[in-house]
Motif scaffolding. Structure first.
Motif, PDB file in Angstrom:
ATOM      1  N   VAL A 145       3.262  -2.261   3.713  1.00  0.00           N
ATOM      2  CA  VAL A 145       3.541  -0.882   3.328  1.00  0.00           C
ATOM      3  C   VAL A 145       4.558  -0.865   2.195  1.00  0.00           C
ATOM      4  O   VAL A 145       5.655  -1.401   2.318  1.00  0.00           O
ATOM      5  CB  VAL A 145       4.068  -0.058   4.530  1.00  0.00           C
ATOM      6  N   GLY A 146       4.182  -0.222   1.092  1.00  0.00           N
ATOM      7  CA  GLY A 146       5.080  -0.093  -0.043  1.00  0.00           C
ATOM      8  C   GLY A 146       5.654   1.310  -0.110  1.00  0.00           C
ATOM      9  O   GLY A 146       6.473   1.698   0.723  1.00  0.00           O
ATOM     10  N   GLU A 147       5.184   2.097  -1.069  1.00  0.00           N
ATOM     11  CA  GLU A 147       5.651   3.469  -1.194  1.00  0.00           C
ATOM     12  C   GLU A 147       5.214   4.263   0.037  1.00  0.00           C
ATOM     13  O   GLU A 147       4.051   4.226   0.444  1.00  0.00           O
ATOM     14  CB  GLU A 147       5.074   4.078  -2.472  1.00  0.00           C
ATOM     15  N   LEU A 148       6.167   5.013   0.621  1.00  0.00           N
ATOM     16  CA  LEU A 148       5.913   5.665   1.908  1.00  0.00           C
ATOM     17  C   LEU A 148       6.402   7.111   1.874  1.00  0.00           C
ATOM     18  O   LEU A 148       7.469   7.413   1.343  1.00  0.00           O
ATOM     19  CB  LEU A 148       6.639   4.900   3.018  1.00  0.00           C
ATOM     20  N   ALA A 149       5.591   8.000   2.452  1.00  0.00           N
ATOM     21  CA  ALA A 149       5.963   9.415   2.534  1.00  0.00           C
ATOM     22  C   ALA A 149       5.488   9.976   3.871  1.00  0.00           C
ATOM     23  O   ALA A 149       4.568   9.435   4.498  1.00  0.00           O
ATOM     24  CB  ALA A 149       5.358  10.203   1.383  1.00  0.00           C
ATOM     25  N   VAL A 150       6.127  11.076   4.291  1.00  0.00           N
ATOM     26  CA  VAL A 150       5.740  11.744   5.525  1.00  0.00           C
ATOM     27  C   VAL A 150       5.535  13.233   5.251  1.00  0.00           C
ATOM     28  O   VAL A 150       6.086  13.784   4.294  1.00  0.00           O
ATOM     29  CB  VAL A 150       6.788  11.569   6.647  1.00  0.00           C
ATOM     30  N   VAL A 151       4.734  13.856   6.126  1.00  0.00           N
ATOM     31  CA  VAL A 151       4.507  15.295   6.052  1.00  0.00           C
ATOM     32  C   VAL A 151       4.746  15.902   7.429  1.00  0.00           C
ATOM     33  O   VAL A 151       4.232  15.400   8.437  1.00  0.00           O
ATOM     34  CB  VAL A 151       3.061  15.616   5.619  1.00  0.00           C
ATOM     35  N   ASP A 152       5.539  16.957   7.473  1.00  0.00           N
ATOM     36  CA  ASP A 152       5.681  17.751   8.691  1.00  0.00           C
ATOM     37  C   ASP A 152       6.248  19.115   8.299  1.00  0.00           C
ATOM     38  O   ASP A 152       7.151  19.197   7.462  1.00  0.00           O
ATOM     39  CB  ASP A 152       6.602  17.085   9.714  1.00  0.00           C
ATOM     40  N   ARG A 153       5.704  20.156   8.905  1.00  0.00           N
ATOM     41  CA  ARG A 153       6.139  21.504   8.521  1.00  0.00           C
ATOM     42  C   ARG A 153       7.501  21.873   9.081  1.00  0.00           C
ATOM     43  O   ARG A 153       8.098  22.856   8.663  1.00  0.00           O
ATOM     44  CB  ARG A 153       5.099  22.539   8.953  1.00  0.00           C
ATOM     45  N   HIS A 154       8.012  21.075  10.026  1.00  0.00           N
ATOM     46  CA  HIS A 154       9.309  21.366  10.633  1.00  0.00           C
ATOM     47  C   HIS A 154      10.418  20.586   9.919  1.00  0.00           C
ATOM     48  O   HIS A 154      10.358  19.351   9.841  1.00  0.00           O
ATOM     49  CB  HIS A 154       9.304  20.999  12.118  1.00  0.00           C
ATOM     50  N   ALA A 155      11.429  21.292   9.443  1.00  0.00           N
ATOM     51  CA  ALA A 155      12.519  20.658   8.703  1.00  0.00           C
ATOM     52  C   ALA A 155      13.267  19.632   9.541  1.00  0.00           C
ATOM     53  O   ALA A 155      13.659  18.572   9.033  1.00  0.00           O
ATOM     54  CB  ALA A 155      13.491  21.731   8.193  1.00  0.00           C
ATOM     55  N   ASP A 156      13.468  19.918  10.840  1.00  0.00           N
ATOM     56  CA  ASP A 156      14.206  18.981  11.676  1.00  0.00           C
ATOM     57  C   ASP A 156      13.470  17.649  11.823  1.00  0.00           C
ATOM     58  O   ASP A 156      14.101  16.582  11.886  1.00  0.00           O
ATOM     59  CB  ASP A 156      14.499  19.593  13.053  1.00  0.00           C
ATOM     60  N   TRP A 158       0.815  -1.201   0.000  1.00  0.00           N
ATOM     61  CA  TRP A 158       0.000   0.000   0.000  1.00  0.00           C
ATOM     62  C   TRP A 158       0.858   1.264   0.000  1.00  0.00           C
ATOM     63  O   TRP A 158       1.902   1.322   0.650  1.00  0.00           O
ATOM     64  CB  TRP A 158      -0.913   0.011   1.221  1.00  0.00           C
ATOM     65  N   LYS A 159       0.381   2.257  -0.734  1.00  0.00           N
ATOM     66  CA  LYS A 159       1.035   3.559  -0.756  1.00  0.00           C
ATOM     67  C   LYS A 159       0.495   4.366   0.420  1.00  0.00           C
ATOM     68  O   LYS A 159      -0.687   4.721   0.448  1.00  0.00           O
ATOM     69  CB  LYS A 159       0.752   4.271  -2.082  1.00  0.00           C
ATOM     70  N   LYS A 217      -1.261  10.632  -5.209  1.00  0.00           N
ATOM     71  CA  LYS A 217      -2.339  10.296  -4.272  1.00  0.00           C
ATOM     72  C   LYS A 217      -2.019   9.009  -3.509  1.00  0.00           C
ATOM     73  O   LYS A 217      -1.793   7.959  -4.125  1.00  0.00           O
ATOM     74  CB  LYS A 217      -3.653  10.139  -5.031  1.00  0.00           C
ATOM     75  N   PRO A 218      -1.974   9.060  -2.181  1.00  0.00           N
ATOM     76  CA  PRO A 218      -1.737   7.841  -1.406  1.00  0.00           C
ATOM     77  C   PRO A 218      -2.995   6.979  -1.337  1.00  0.00           C
ATOM     78  O   PRO A 218      -4.105   7.452  -1.617  1.00  0.00           O
ATOM     79  CB  PRO A 218      -1.379   8.380  -0.018  1.00  0.00           C
ATOM     80  N   GLU A 219      -2.826   5.736  -0.947  1.00  0.00           N
ATOM     81  CA  GLU A 219      -3.967   4.828  -0.774  1.00  0.00           C
ATOM     82  C   GLU A 219      -4.448   4.805   0.670  1.00  0.00           C
ATOM     83  O   GLU A 219      -5.522   4.283   0.967  1.00  0.00           O
ATOM     84  CB  GLU A 219      -3.571   3.414  -1.211  1.00  0.00           C
ATOM     85  N   LEU A 220      -3.635   5.370   1.569  1.00  0.00           N
ATOM     86  CA  LEU A 220      -4.020   5.484   2.979  1.00  0.00           C
ATOM     87  C   LEU A 220      -3.277   6.660   3.583  1.00  0.00           C
ATOM     88  O   LEU A 220      -2.070   6.801   3.401  1.00  0.00           O
ATOM     89  CB  LEU A 220      -3.655   4.211   3.760  1.00  0.00           C
ATOM     90  N   LEU A 221      -4.015   7.512   4.299  1.00  0.00           N
ATOM     91  CA  LEU A 221      -3.417   8.617   5.033  1.00  0.00           C
ATOM     92  C   LEU A 221      -3.530   8.319   6.523  1.00  0.00           C
ATOM     93  O   LEU A 221      -4.625   8.047   7.021  1.00  0.00           O
ATOM     94  CB  LEU A 221      -4.131   9.930   4.689  1.00  0.00           C
ATOM     95  N   ILE A 222      -2.397   8.354   7.221  1.00  0.00           N
ATOM     96  CA  ILE A 222      -2.389   8.161   8.666  1.00  0.00           C
ATOM     97  C   ILE A 222      -2.182   9.515   9.319  1.00  0.00           C
ATOM     98  O   ILE A 222      -1.136  10.145   9.160  1.00  0.00           O
ATOM     99  CB  ILE A 222      -1.298   7.160   9.102  1.00  0.00           C
ATOM    100  N   ASN A 223      -3.198   9.980  10.032  1.00  0.00           N
ATOM    101  CA  ASN A 223      -3.219  11.322  10.610  1.00  0.00           C
ATOM    102  C   ASN A 223      -2.750  11.270  12.058  1.00  0.00           C
ATOM    103  O   ASN A 223      -3.474  10.835  12.949  1.00  0.00           O
ATOM    104  CB  ASN A 223      -4.640  11.888  10.520  1.00  0.00           C
ATOM    105  N   VAL A 224      -1.508  11.722  12.293  1.00  0.00           N
ATOM    106  CA  VAL A 224      -0.924  11.705  13.638  1.00  0.00           C
ATOM    107  C   VAL A 224      -0.570  13.133  14.053  1.00  0.00           C
ATOM    108  O   VAL A 224       0.429  13.380  14.710  1.00  0.00           O
ATOM    109  CB  VAL A 224       0.321  10.786  13.704  1.00  0.00           C
ATOM    110  N   THR A 225      -1.405  14.071  13.640  1.00  0.00           N
ATOM    111  CA  THR A 225      -1.199  15.470  14.001  1.00  0.00           C
ATOM    112  C   THR A 225      -1.833  15.758  15.362  1.00  0.00           C
ATOM    113  O   THR A 225      -2.455  14.883  15.974  1.00  0.00           O
ATOM    114  CB  THR A 225      -1.821  16.391  12.939  1.00  0.00           C
ATOM    115  N   GLN A 226      -1.706  17.003  15.829  1.00  0.00           N
ATOM    116  CA  GLN A 226      -2.344  17.393  17.078  1.00  0.00           C
ATOM    117  C   GLN A 226      -3.866  17.296  16.931  1.00  0.00           C
ATOM    118  O   GLN A 226      -4.410  17.540  15.849  1.00  0.00           O
ATOM    119  CB  GLN A 226      -1.938  18.812  17.457  1.00  0.00           C
ATOM    120  N   PRO A 227      -4.570  16.934  18.005  1.00  0.00           N
ATOM    121  CA  PRO A 227      -6.016  16.678  17.915  1.00  0.00           C
ATOM    122  C   PRO A 227      -6.824  17.802  17.274  1.00  0.00           C
ATOM    123  O   PRO A 227      -7.771  17.526  16.525  1.00  0.00           O
ATOM    124  CB  PRO A 227      -6.412  16.470  19.381  1.00  0.00           C
TER     125      PRO A 227
END
Length: 335
Positions: free
Chosen positions: A30-41, A5-6, A69-79
């Motif tokens: 899990v196949g193709e994997l990407a992350v998002v975060d606004r902080h460079a560190d 899964w992407k 487009k991913p096939e699944l988004l995992i939302n681990v942001t602040q509530p």
């Protein structure tokens, strides 16, 4: 070999980084994997954790979606960010596995569930505690009648928990971030729903949190079951593990568990044993999420089901604010 899964992980804070390191980088689904975060560190930390494995890192969700487009988004942001990010995923037709709580406010949780159903996009909530091996066994023992008809449940949770992230600024860090797990377990273990809740919450003088870190809840469940909960994030002395200590009393005996160990007491005698946990419980949670997508069915912790957990927390918040018993109308969770 099954489908790969992407997956897009949004949020690389303390919990997001463990999602990446302990689960996503190792999970065979899990196949193709990407992350998002606004902080460079934090994006750099993600690349370090990947240790050579192909991983894309983006500053914004918009940038990530523009790349594919991913096939699944995992939302681990602040509530407080969950609702908006989930809405964007629904508009794009992307299934979501969202960390708990689904939303800070029950009405927002209702809206998220409604939007998921309206758009036909699967939405699961990451209630991973119920996927622990010991919790699966507790459910099995109670369901098979090991202690007869269940009468009462006692739950104690105590931690001296110091966080440097947003938890310290939450108004209700215990109820929204931890008790929500325990209330989901209460529903899971008993296969019943809460009908009433009375709650009180406070902060000790030494607390390093801005919000309320201690709470007591008294609940009545369908099936004529009474439940009592005591929780603290600022305890002194002996701590429990994150699951807490549980005691179930039935017509034929008691069942207790703490630290992965079970104790069953009946007229036949006493039995005590340890239940091994081989992997992070989020691994089994992800297994269930991906299986539900493959089989085109609701996941075990589908948002519609999770509303019954969310309404307990909202009822507790209302009880604290109004200092009264709150009746939990089942129609609320029907949307």
């Amino acid at each position: 070999m099954g489908k790969k899964w992407k997956v897009l992980l949004v949020g690389m804070g303390d919990f997001g980084s463990t999602w990446l390191e302990r689960v996503l980088l190792k999970h065979e689904g899990v196949g193709e994997l990407a992350v998002v975060d606004r902080h460079a560190d934090k994006r750099n930390k993600a690349m370090e954790l990947a240790a050579g494995r192909q991983l894309a890192a983006y500053e914004s969700l918009e940038d990530a979606l523009a790349a594919g487009k991913p096939e699944l988004l995992i939302n681990v942001t602040q509530p407080h960010l969950h609702a908006e990010l989930n809405r964007i995923a629904f508009e794009q037709g992307i299934p979501v596995l969202c960390e708990k709580p689904l939303a800070v406010d029950f009405e927002d949780a209702l809206e998220a569930s409604r939007l998921a159903e309206e758009t036909g996009v699967p939405l699961m909530v990451a209630q991973n505690y119920r996927f622990l091996a010991v919790c699966r066994e507790v459910r099995h023992l109670l369901a098979e009648g090991a202690i007869g008809k269940l009468h009462s449940v006692e739950i104690d949770f105590r931690r001296c928990h110091r966080m440097t992230n947003y938890h310290g600024e939450m108004e209700q860090p215990l109820l929204l971030d931890v008790t929500v797990h325990h209330m989901d377990l209460l529903r899971y273990f008993t296969s019943e729903e809460a009908e009433t809740v009375y709650a009180a919450a406070w902060n000790p003088a030494w607390s390093w949190y801005r919000g309320l870190t201690n709470a007591h809840l008294e609940l009545r469940l369908s099936g004529d079951i009474a439940a009592s909960y005591r929780g603290s994030l600022t305890c002194r002395g002996e701590e429990t593990d994150w699951r807490g200590r549980w005691r179930f009393e039935g017509e034929r005996g008691t069942l207790a568990f703490a630290d992965g160990e079970l104790e069953l007491r009946t007229s036949v005698g006493k039995r005590r044993w340890k239940v091994a946990q081989e992997r992070d419980s989020r691994w089994a949670l992800l297994d269930e999420c991906l299986a539900s997508l493959s089989e085109n069915r609701p996941g075990e912790t589908d948002a519609r089901d999770n509303l019954y957990t969310a309404r307990i927390i909202q009822g507790a918040l209302d009880s604290i604010r109004e200092d009264r018993l709150i009746r939990l109308d089942g129609r609320q969770a029907e949307g």
